[in-house]
Design a protein around this motif. Structure first.
Motif, mmCIF file in Angstrom:
data_model
loop_
_atom_site.group_PDB
_atom_site.id
_atom_site.type_symbol
_atom_site.label_atom_id
_atom_site.label_comp_id
_atom_site.label_asym_id
_atom_site.label_seq_id
_atom_site.Cartn_x
_atom_site.Cartn_y
_atom_site.Cartn_z
ATOM 1 N N ARG A 492 1.705 13.101 15.572
ATOM 2 C CA ARG A 492 0.941 14.046 14.660
ATOM 3 C C ARG A 492 1.678 14.189 13.267
ATOM 4 N NH1 ARG A 492 -0.188 18.995 18.688
ATOM 5 N NH2 ARG A 492 -1.712 19.577 17.003
ATOM 6 N N MET A 493 3.098 14.129 13.102
ATOM 7 C CA MET A 493 3.661 14.563 11.870
ATOM 8 C C MET A 493 4.277 13.144 11.349
ATOM 9 S SD MET A 493 5.361 17.837 13.015
ATOM 10 C CE MET A 493 6.099 17.459 14.455
ATOM 11 N N PHE A 494 5.333 12.559 11.928
ATOM 12 C CA PHE A 494 5.963 11.301 11.275
ATOM 13 C C PHE A 494 5.142 10.195 10.993
ATOM 14 C CE2 PHE A 494 9.280 7.964 11.689
ATOM 15 C CZ PHE A 494 10.172 8.412 10.908
ATOM 16 N N LEU A 495 4.197 9.888 11.904
ATOM 17 C CA LEU A 495 3.455 8.675 11.573
ATOM 18 C C LEU A 495 2.321 8.784 10.442
ATOM 19 C CD1 LEU A 495 2.719 5.824 12.703
ATOM 20 C CD2 LEU A 495 1.313 6.774 14.201
ATOM 21 N N PRO A 496 1.314 9.909 10.600
ATOM 22 C CA PRO A 496 0.574 10.029 9.259
ATOM 23 C C PRO A 496 1.301 10.527 7.935
ATOM 24 C CG PRO A 496 0.088 11.838 10.742
ATOM 25 C CD PRO A 496 1.297 10.856 11.299
ATOM 26 N N GLY A 497 2.421 11.401 8.276
ATOM 27 C CA GLY A 497 3.217 11.855 7.000
ATOM 28 C C GLY A 497 3.818 10.902 6.272
ATOM 29 N N LEU A 498 4.607 9.835 6.925
ATOM 30 C CA LEU A 498 5.477 9.084 6.276
ATOM 31 C C LEU A 498 5.211 7.599 6.607
ATOM 32 C CD1 LEU A 498 8.235 8.250 5.174
ATOM 33 C CD2 LEU A 498 9.353 8.169 7.313
ATOM 34 N N ASN A 499 5.055 7.177 7.596
ATOM 35 C CA ASN A 499 4.777 5.490 7.971
ATOM 36 C C ASN A 499 3.455 5.161 7.408
ATOM 37 O OD1 ASN A 499 7.436 5.111 8.692
ATOM 38 N ND2 ASN A 499 7.165 5.526 10.823
ATOM 39 N N LEU A 500 2.684 5.824 7.916
ATOM 40 C CA LEU A 500 1.280 5.247 7.628
ATOM 41 C C LEU A 500 0.914 5.457 5.961
ATOM 42 C CD1 LEU A 500 -0.841 6.609 10.462
ATOM 43 C CD2 LEU A 500 -0.237 3.866 10.066
ATOM 44 N N ALA A 501 1.656 6.527 5.700
ATOM 45 C CA ALA A 501 1.166 6.987 3.966
ATOM 46 C C ALA A 501 2.009 5.740 3.152
ATOM 47 C CB ALA A 501 1.804 8.290 3.714
ATOM 48 N N TYR A 502 3.295 5.552 3.454
ATOM 49 C CA TYR A 502 3.837 4.492 2.592
ATOM 50 C C TYR A 502 3.371 3.034 2.747
ATOM 51 C CZ TYR A 502 7.354 2.245 5.618
ATOM 52 O OH TYR A 502 8.045 1.510 6.749
ATOM 53 N N THR A 503 2.910 2.963 4.039
ATOM 54 C CA THR A 503 2.351 1.650 4.147
ATOM 55 C C THR A 503 1.132 1.595 3.535
ATOM 56 O OG1 THR A 503 3.464 1.510 6.447
ATOM 57 C CG2 THR A 503 1.390 0.201 5.891
ATOM 58 N N ASP A 504 0.136 2.456 3.178
ATOM 59 C CA ASP A 504 -0.807 2.239 2.808
ATOM 60 C C ASP A 504 -0.631 2.148 1.124
ATOM 61 O OD1 ASP A 504 -4.164 2.785 2.065
ATOM 62 O OD2 ASP A 504 -3.111 4.341 0.966
ATOM 63 N N ARG A 505 0.023 3.018 0.611
ATOM 64 C CA ARG A 505 0.302 3.130 -0.690
ATOM 65 C C ARG A 505 1.083 1.770 -1.196
ATOM 66 N NH1 ARG A 505 -1.220 6.821 1.539
ATOM 67 N NH2 ARG A 505 -0.787 9.053 0.969
ATOM 68 N N SER A 506 2.091 1.468 -0.606
ATOM 69 C CA SER A 506 2.874 0.275 -0.897
ATOM 70 C C SER A 506 2.120 -1.101 -0.923
ATOM 71 C CB SER A 506 4.126 -0.108 -0.102
ATOM 72 O OG SER A 506 5.014 1.300 -0.185
ATOM 73 N N SER A 507 1.234 -1.135 0.151
ATOM 74 C CA SER A 507 0.456 -2.525 0.153
ATOM 75 C C SER A 507 -0.770 -2.601 -0.719
ATOM 76 C CB SER A 507 -0.179 -2.538 1.795
ATOM 77 O OG SER A 507 -0.940 -1.381 1.987
ATOM 78 N N MET A 508 -1.366 -1.495 -0.787
ATOM 79 C CA MET A 508 -2.375 -1.375 -1.770
ATOM 80 C C MET A 508 -1.716 -1.400 -3.505
ATOM 81 S SD MET A 508 -4.915 -1.355 0.054
ATOM 82 C CE MET A 508 -6.197 -1.352 -1.209
ATOM 83 N N ALA A 509 -0.842 -1.048 -3.472
ATOM 84 C CA ALA A 509 -0.036 -1.197 -4.919
ATOM 85 C C ALA A 509 -0.032 -2.724 -5.236
ATOM 86 C CB ALA A 509 1.394 -0.653 -5.157
ATOM 87 N N ALA A 510 0.199 -3.539 -4.291
ATOM 88 C CA ALA A 510 0.018 -5.050 -4.328
ATOM 89 C C ALA A 510 -1.520 -5.557 -4.079
ATOM 90 C CB ALA A 510 1.048 -5.616 -3.283
ATOM 91 N N SER A 511 -2.308 -4.669 -3.971
ATOM 92 C CA SER A 511 -3.639 -5.438 -3.740
ATOM 93 C C SER A 511 -3.827 -6.059 -2.448
ATOM 94 C CB SER A 511 -4.249 -6.046 -4.983
ATOM 95 O OG SER A 511 -4.237 -5.269 -6.006
ATOM 96 N N THR A 512 -3.146 -5.361 -1.282
ATOM 97 C CA THR A 512 -3.218 -6.193 -0.108
ATOM 98 C C THR A 512 -3.523 -5.195 0.860
ATOM 99 O OG1 THR A 512 -0.912 -5.860 0.291
ATOM 100 C CG2 THR A 512 -1.585 -7.918 -0.348
ATOM 101 N N GLU A 513 -4.071 -5.646 2.136
ATOM 102 C CA GLU A 513 -4.304 -4.660 3.109
ATOM 103 C C GLU A 513 -3.328 -4.932 4.306
ATOM 104 O OE1 GLU A 513 -8.378 -4.232 4.473
ATOM 105 O OE2 GLU A 513 -7.800 -5.121 6.420
ATOM 106 N N VAL A 514 -2.859 -3.853 4.705
ATOM 107 C CA VAL A 514 -2.193 -3.675 6.106
ATOM 108 C C VAL A 514 -2.659 -3.194 7.197
ATOM 109 C CG1 VAL A 514 0.292 -3.018 7.001
ATOM 110 C CG2 VAL A 514 0.131 -4.018 4.757
ATOM 111 N N ARG A 515 -2.815 -3.933 8.411
ATOM 112 C CA ARG A 515 -3.407 -3.479 9.567
ATOM 113 C C ARG A 515 -2.365 -3.267 10.687
ATOM 114 N NH1 ARG A 515 -8.763 -7.713 10.003
ATOM 115 N NH2 ARG A 515 -9.778 -7.148 8.200
ATOM 116 N N VAL A 516 -2.565 -2.364 11.544
ATOM 117 C CA VAL A 516 -1.589 -1.553 12.383
ATOM 118 C C VAL A 516 -2.273 -1.635 13.808
ATOM 119 C CG1 VAL A 516 -0.242 -0.276 10.513
ATOM 120 C CG2 VAL A 516 -2.397 0.714 11.503
ATOM 121 N N PRO A 517 -2.241 -2.815 14.503
ATOM 122 C CA PRO A 517 -2.729 -2.656 15.967
ATOM 123 C C PRO A 517 -2.213 -1.915 16.753
ATOM 124 C CG PRO A 517 -2.206 -5.100 14.889
ATOM 125 C CD PRO A 517 -1.563 -4.047 14.124
#
Length: 645
Positions: A492-517
């Motif tokens: 509820r906190m750590f995953l959306p607040g940090l890990n999913l947030a930086y994964t989305d921004r960092s990957s999209m900054a490079a115009s790529t999609e990261v999926r998280v199975p």
């Protein structure tokens, strides 16, 4: 995967929507689109930047308009084939093969009732020309971001906060409570936003704007309820077939009309996904990182590359190795810009560099092992908090003596850091505390006294509010399983607040999609149906996931020592970044404005340099916060990387 934006009854809505969309160009370099329509006494404008992944033709273009509905959508829908078949059986005729069209037609048939049926990652805005309603929605677990800002009866929304900052001309006020929260966590919780007027649409919710000015909100999925249902399944002895659930999720996450690759650190989570993906896609590419030899030695970092090579050879994976020797002085302001909010996890740099290398090789999509540690108790903090319960049974005089002895040990010498000493000091800082406080201290940056000593004294009440919010979220459940309480707090906190947030921004900054199975609704349901004593067995975290992984991976990989998807911060701080740290402490904007206290920062720098305490992560976050604050208060919102550097 894309960038979405829009305005609803907003002054100069067309111009604003265009600027919002242009700011998101890196999220979707393949195409751009915009839609406008009258609504009430104003207009609605929807913008879109496309990264073409599924249905590369024009039939997948957005905003997508059909039969009075218009959709701007960011995400991937992994059960699109089943929903398409169900809708087609009911008479729906599809023009193309995109999942966007499936979402649009599912909405037409079921409205908000379609949302819990969507299995994937998504954030979207959908407009109904007949009613004039605009609805915003965000996926169940907060994988995809959606920021919004309301003024009067008007609204603007976008995939990134920097877009909202850009169109408001730097008039958004920094929320000091969010900055205090970021100091505590080294990221801004999903419940807060770095600018006062802006907000993040919470995961698993929707918001409806009506032409008469009314705004409605609803929740279609609640992680707390899922955890409670999982507890009942566990009590009945109904344990999930985790190997089958993870394999099925991984197979679905390979759905794409362009090549898919994987992150491969050599650790359990990425190795498991890579092995499963290679079974479905022989010869799949994978990307891994290494560090400069001197940095790795200084940090005593494990040699992850040899494990990654072993997995690649065994499963016929085309492995690409990237050495991380970044110009951190250049990357720091660039990453601060792209991360949108002050996020102090250097793993964002790793993600950006891996995604950039993949993109240069023509890869648009990568699978990541993100989420497994949170859901299956794989972090050291989970085991440490369990051990703390036993430690509390040790006689108090012995505990005091041990604490005093460890406190005198150095965390580093001139040539190397001592990880075991750092871990011991960290453990003893929370081992005597009550459950919620101990859990918070096991992964946050400061205790209450340290945080109060660091920030403006006028923010003392805000510190209390931030700590209370953590307690409220952590304790908001009726689980009787300590390990699963920690996992729920993380999800509820750590995953959306940090890990999913930086994964989305960092990957999209490079115009790529990261999926998280692993961050999949079915995997999450299975995770909370596993009792805590199956997640941590003895001193083994993620025990149940390791057991599942042995069906395909060699035991040497499954039971290897845990690695870290991080960076050699102490090496960077003592070398590359030392002059910048001194500058920020003595002449930084945060110190000059009074938000941070120079004496407290100077003490941290001195103790870190002397090797008595490890403040490398704290100081790295201060640097990210400094650069973010400079951009946020410069008069035009978040500056671009070129003007920030």
């Amino acid at each position: 995967m894309c960038g979405i934006a829009g305005t609803y009854r907003w002054p100069d809505g067309k111009v604003v929507a265009d600027r919002l969309t242009d700011t998101l160009a890196h999220r979707g370099p393949d195409a751009a689109g915009r839609y406008g329509h009258p609504v009430g006494d104003g207009e609605v404008h929807l913008g879109h930047r496309r990264l073409a992944i599924v249905d590369l033709s024009e039939t997948g273009a957005q905003p997508m308009a059909s039969g009075g509905l218009v959709l701007t959508y960011n995400g991937e829908l992994y059960n699109a084939p089943e929903l398409r078949a169900e809708l087609a059986a009911a008479g729906v005729r599809f023009r193309g093969t995109s999942d966007t069209e499936v979402v649009l037609e599912a909405w037409r048939r079921w409205g908000t009732d379609c949302l819990p049926r969507l299995r994937g990652m998504f954030a979207f805005g959908i407009f109904d020309e007949r009613t004039g309603d605009l609805v915003l929605a965000r996926d169940q677990l907060g994988i995809k971001p959606l920021f919004l800002l309301r003024r009067g009866e008007g609204l603007v929304f976008a995939s990134e906060l920097k877009a909202l900052a850009a169109v408001t001309g730097g008039k958004l006020e920094v929320d000091h409570a969010a900055l205090v929260a970021s100091l505590l966590y080294y990221w801004v919780p999903d419940s807060r936003c770095a600018f006062r007027e802006a907000e993040k649409l919470p995961p698993g919710t929707w918001l409806r704007c009506r032409p008469d000015g009314r705004v409605e909100r609803g929740r279609f999925w609640n992680l707390k309820d899922v955890a409670a249902e999982g507890r009942e399944r566990a009590r009945s002895g109904e344990l999930p077939d985790l190997a089958a659930v993870v394999a099925e999720s991984t197979r679905r996450h390979l759905l794409s009309d362009v090549p898919v690759a994987t992150f491969l650190s050599g650790g359990l989570d990425s190795s498991y996904l890579t092995a499963l993906a290679a079974r479905d896609r022989p010869g799949i590419s994978a990307y891994t990182i290494g560090f400069r030899a001197e940095d790795a030695r200084f940090e005593a970092m494990p040699d992850d590359l040899r494990y990654a090579r072993q997995v690649a050879e065994r499963f016929g994976v085309d492995l690409h190795e990237i050495e991380i020797a970044p110009d951190v002085l250049d990357l720091l302001p660039r990453m601060t810009y792209h991360l949108d909010e002050p996020i102090g996890d250097p793993a964002a740099i790793n993600t950006f560099l891996i995604c950039s290398a993949a993109r240069e090789a023509g890869v648009k999509v990568l699978l990541s092992g993100m989420g497994a540690d949170e859901l299956f108790a794989g972090y050291r903090k989970h085991l440490a908090n369990l051990l703390a319960l036993r430690y509390q049974r040790v006689p108090r005089p012995l505990r005091r003596g041990l604490s005093a002895a460890v406190d005198r040990l150095p965390v580093a010498s001139a040539r190397r850091g001592y990880r075991s000493v750092r871990f011991a000091k960290r453990f003893l800082s929370f081992a005597d505390l009550p459950e919620e406080t101990a859990f918070r201290r096991s992964y946050t940056m400061y205790d209450q006294e340290e945080l109060l000593a660091l920030v403006d004294p006028d923010l003392a009440g805000t510190v209390d509010d931030v700590l209370t919010e953590h307690a409220d979220v952590y304790e908001d459940n009726d689980l009787d399983d300590f390990v699963n309480r920690m996992c729920l707090g993380d999800a509820r906190m750590f995953l959306p607040g940090l890990n999913l947030a930086y994964t989305d921004r960092s990957s999209m900054a490079a115009s790529t999609e990261v999926r998280v199975p692993y961050v999949d609704v079915e995997v999450v349901k299975a995770a909370f149906a596993v009792p805590g004593d199956r997640k941590i067995v003895g001193r083994q975290g993620k025990a149940v996931l390791k057991e599942a992984a042995t069906s395909i991976l060699p035991r040497e990989i499954v039971y290897r020592p845990k690695g870290l998807f991080s960076a050699p911060l102490r090496a960077w701080m003592s070398r590359d970044l030392a002059p910048l740290v001194r500058e920020v402490v003595h002449d930084g904007v945060l110190v000059g404005s009074g938000l941070l206290r120079r004496d407290a920062l100077a003490r941290m720098v001195a103790e870190d340099a002397a090797g008595h305490r490890d403040y490398s992560k704290h100081l790295w976050h201060v640097l990210t916060l400094e650069y973010w604050y400079r951009g946020a208060t410069a008069g035009s919102g978040q500056n671009s990387p070129s003007t920030t550097a």
